[in-house]
Design a protein around this motif. Structure first.
Motif, PDB file in Angstrom:
ATOM      1  N   GLN A   1     -27.659  70.019  64.722  1.00  0.00           N
ATOM      2  CA  GLN A   1     -28.235  69.758  66.039  1.00  0.00           C
ATOM      3  C   GLN A   1     -27.115  69.466  67.040  1.00  0.00           C
ATOM      4  O   GLN A   1     -25.950  69.427  66.661  1.00  0.00           O
ATOM      5  CB  GLN A   1     -29.116  68.498  65.986  1.00  0.00           C
ATOM      6  CG  GLN A   1     -30.233  68.526  64.966  1.00  0.00           C
ATOM      7  CD  GLN A   1     -31.106  67.284  65.054  1.00  0.00           C
ATOM      8  OE1 GLN A   1     -30.592  66.173  65.149  1.00  0.00           O
ATOM      9  NE2 GLN A   1     -32.415  67.474  65.005  1.00  0.00           N
ATOM     10  N   THR A   2     -27.493  69.226  68.282  1.00  0.00           N
ATOM     11  CA  THR A   2     -26.515  68.730  69.261  1.00  0.00           C
ATOM     12  C   THR A   2     -26.973  67.337  69.707  1.00  0.00           C
ATOM     13  O   THR A   2     -28.033  66.851  69.301  1.00  0.00           O
ATOM     14  CB  THR A   2     -26.438  69.612  70.517  1.00  0.00           C
ATOM     15  OG1 THR A   2     -27.658  69.453  71.255  1.00  0.00           O
ATOM     16  CG2 THR A   2     -26.219  71.065  70.158  1.00  0.00           C
ATOM     17  N   ALA A   3     -26.188  66.738  70.593  1.00  0.00           N
ATOM     18  CA  ALA A   3     -26.512  65.398  71.102  1.00  0.00           C
ATOM     19  C   ALA A   3     -27.859  65.376  71.815  1.00  0.00           C
ATOM     20  O   ALA A   3     -28.478  64.329  71.962  1.00  0.00           O
ATOM     21  CB  ALA A   3     -25.417  64.940  72.052  1.00  0.00           C
ATOM     22  N   TYR A   4     -28.342  66.555  72.269  1.00  0.00           N
ATOM     23  CA  TYR A   4     -29.623  66.612  72.978  1.00  0.00           C
ATOM     24  C   TYR A   4     -30.827  66.549  72.047  1.00  0.00           C
ATOM     25  O   TYR A   4     -31.960  66.498  72.520  1.00  0.00           O
ATOM     26  CB  TYR A   4     -29.713  67.897  73.814  1.00  0.00           C
ATOM     27  CG  TYR A   4     -28.747  67.914  74.972  1.00  0.00           C
ATOM     28  CD1 TYR A   4     -29.027  67.206  76.134  1.00  0.00           C
ATOM     29  CD2 TYR A   4     -27.552  68.607  74.896  1.00  0.00           C
ATOM     30  CE1 TYR A   4     -28.141  67.197  77.195  1.00  0.00           C
ATOM     31  CE2 TYR A   4     -26.656  68.609  75.957  1.00  0.00           C
ATOM     32  CZ  TYR A   4     -26.953  67.904  77.098  1.00  0.00           C
ATOM     33  OH  TYR A   4     -26.074  67.892  78.145  1.00  0.00           O
ATOM     34  N   ALA A   5     -30.592  66.575  70.742  1.00  0.00           N
ATOM     35  CA  ALA A   5     -31.728  66.509  69.819  1.00  0.00           C
ATOM     36  C   ALA A   5     -32.426  65.166  69.979  1.00  0.00           C
ATOM     37  O   ALA A   5     -31.768  64.123  70.066  1.00  0.00           O
ATOM     38  CB  ALA A   5     -31.249  66.688  68.391  1.00  0.00           C
TER      39      ALA A   5
END
Ligand code: NG1
Ligand code: ZN
Length: 528
Positions: free
Chosen positions: A326-330
């Motif tokens: 995932q990325t930090a926006y998950a």
């Protein structure tokens, strides 16, 4: 290399004075009227890259979810991946070279990268439906031919379809046939095989409303529909016959405004989805009986898919490892659910699919999705071989599970996130598991969150670490964010400069929408 011809043709694709661009997370993107020289030059670069890799290289003309007036271009590497980072620098140098320096910059790149100029070059080109795309793709072709490269122009394609073509061509057709029919047939066959196994095949599983963002997805889905219409009926909205590309519709609009696209007729509890302008992203949503809108984003898509894959692996009794990227926006709830309830390892990378894709390649089965709905699942060669063997050897239930996995491998686009492919995977899983859209949504509850864009004088003053979750510069910013986050419950916030727009993005989540909103606001004040 006929450098004089390059100079002559380059003058026909002159660079606007003073324009400086950078090859970012999605290649080059900006107002279409300023891109002619970039297209020509990316045609040149694609030839060098093709000579260097001794492979077919792709060039896609699109600006994805950007407004219709914009356009963009990105190069696709031999296995369908994004361009290698060291060549992104070459791309930036070439795009910014003044006319009189074109020859020396080209020579410089060839020398630095040790390109064998005698090698043949082959480039494939695709484009989205923007009014500017056809002319711009001609400029790419001009660049390719002036350096003596051969090319095939696929014309209108979704971005992931071009990635697929490149991958097919560089693996001698082993991955599939490098034609649009080849793509339709490969995916549809896998989808039809998979859904054959569905014991719940009532009508409610068989129809889906699709918002195509007035883009290429509509054209391609309409062409493809015929191949799977027995199993799934799709009703297309925002198909480009009336509205403007990405205007008040499409996956990016739905995700960022958390509301349905214009033009979609939603009945309660009906499954709907949106593609973005080049059909590499997808999000789902529905209205509940009370008329509340529910968004099912990339995080929940990744969760549905991982749980399905994990069940199949359990069934066949193979210990292939799964990782979710995932990325930090998950959403924090998704990460918690994946780790604590599903017990799958979760990793966080920087924003931009190339980072997620790269990380996902470390696993037997790597599931990656950005929260905005861009993602796919990668199977290692070894895992794929194992699964195909088991599908022949095992018996009964185990064999059935292995066969399903085999079809899942064929249905996922292994080269790039693909809205059409992801949609078919999701539809198959829901049918096989007998899940309604509400049951899927109920896996976990998203933490309320807010994203803001902040305009600053120089966004590059902000630098980050820890997969963009911590700000390193300017000094004091991270401390300020930490103090703000402490004021709220279940809270988290970060800032990062966008790679595609001249803005800084702020993300905040907390226990209530009010708190998320006010945390995001306070953080954006701290940035400013
Ligand atoms: P930037 O502008 O760097 O945040 C956006 C998306 C990425 C990715 C790229 C490429 C968000 C927060 N960011 O990048 O996920 O999709 O565009 O299209 O959605
Ligand atoms: Zn896109």
């Amino acid at each position: 290399m006929d450098l004089d011809a390059v100079t002559k043709h380059s003058a026909l694709h002159a660079k606007p004075n003073g324009l400086i661009l950078q090859y970012g997370t999605a290649g080059f993107r900006m107002k279409a009227e300023h891109l002619d020289h970039v297209m020509f030059r990316m045609g040149l670069l694609a030839v060098l890259r093709s000579k260097y890799t001794k492979s077919t290289i792709g060039v896609m003309v699109t600006a994805s979810h950007n407004p219709e007036e914009d356009n963009g271009v990105k190069l696709v590497d031999p296995l369908g991946e994004m361009l290698a980072p060291s060549w992104e620098e070459h791309a930036t140098c070439l795009a910014n070279a003044e006319e009189e320096d074109m020859q020396s910059v080209l020579m410089d790149i060839s020398e630095k990268a040790a390109v064998d100029l005698q090698q043949d070059a082959f480039v494939v080109i695709g484009r989205d439906t923007r009014p500017s795309s056809q002319k711009l793709s001609q400029s790419v072709i001009d660049g390719v031919t002036v350096l003596g490269g051969q090319f095939h122009d696929y014309g209108l394609l979704t971005t992931p379809q071009l990635h697929y073509m490149v991958y097919c061509r560089n693996t001698n057709g082993q991955y599939g046939k490098a034609t649009i029919e080849g793509y339709y047939q490969k995916l549809s066959k896998a989808f039809v095989e998979l859904t054959k196994q569905a014991f719940c095949s009532g009508d409610e599983y068989r129809s889906l409303k699709v918002d195509c963002a007035n883009g290429i997805g509509a054209l391609k889905l309409r062409e493809m529909e015929y191949y799977f219409s027995q199993e799934l009926s799709v009703q297309l909205y925002n198909d480009g016959t009336k509205g403007k590309l990405n205007h008040l519709c499409g996956a990016d609009f739905v995700k960022s405004h958390q509301k349905p696209p214009q033009g979609m007729e939603m009945k309660s509890n009906e499954r709907c989805c949106s593609f973005d302008g080049d059909a590499d992203r997808i999000v789902y949503y529905y209205h509940d009986a009370d008329g509340h809108f529910h968004l099912i984003d990339g995080d929940k898509i990744a969760t549905l898919i991982s749980s399905f894959l994990k069940e199949l692996l359990l069934e066949i009794g193979e210990s292939l490892n799964i990782g979710v990227v995932q990325t930090a926006y998950a959403n924090g709830s998704s990460t918690r659910y994946l780790k604590e309830v599903m017990k799958v390892p979760v990793y966080c990378t920087k924003t931009g699919v190339k980072h997620l894709h790269h990380k996902a390649q470390e696993f037997d089965i790597g599931v990656y999705f950005e929260a905005n709905g861009h993602g796919t699942v990668l199977f290692s060669k070894a895992a794929e071989m194992k699964i195909r063997e088991l599908a022949k050897e095992l018996e009964d239930k185990k064999r059935k599970a292995a066969k399903m996995l085999e079809n899942v491998i064929d249905l996922f686009n292994q080269a790039a996130g693909d809205a059409i492919s992801d949609m078919l995977v999701i539809e198959a899983i829901l049918a096989l598991k007998g899940l309604t859209v509400q049951q899927w949504d109920a896996l976990y509850t998203d933490l309320p969150n807010r994203q803001l864009k902040v305009k600053v004088a120089d966004r590059q003053l902000i630098s980050t670490t820890d997969a963009e979750r911590q700000a390193v510069t300017p000094p004091g910013l991270q401390e300020a964010i930490n103090d703000l986050v402490k004021k709220y419950e279940l809270s988290r916030a970060f800032v990062r400069p966008s790679g595609t727009e001249d803005i800084v993005r702020v993300y905040a989540e907390a226990d209530s929408q009010e708190s998320a909103d006010s945390l995001a606001y306070e953080v954006s004040v701290a940035v400013f």
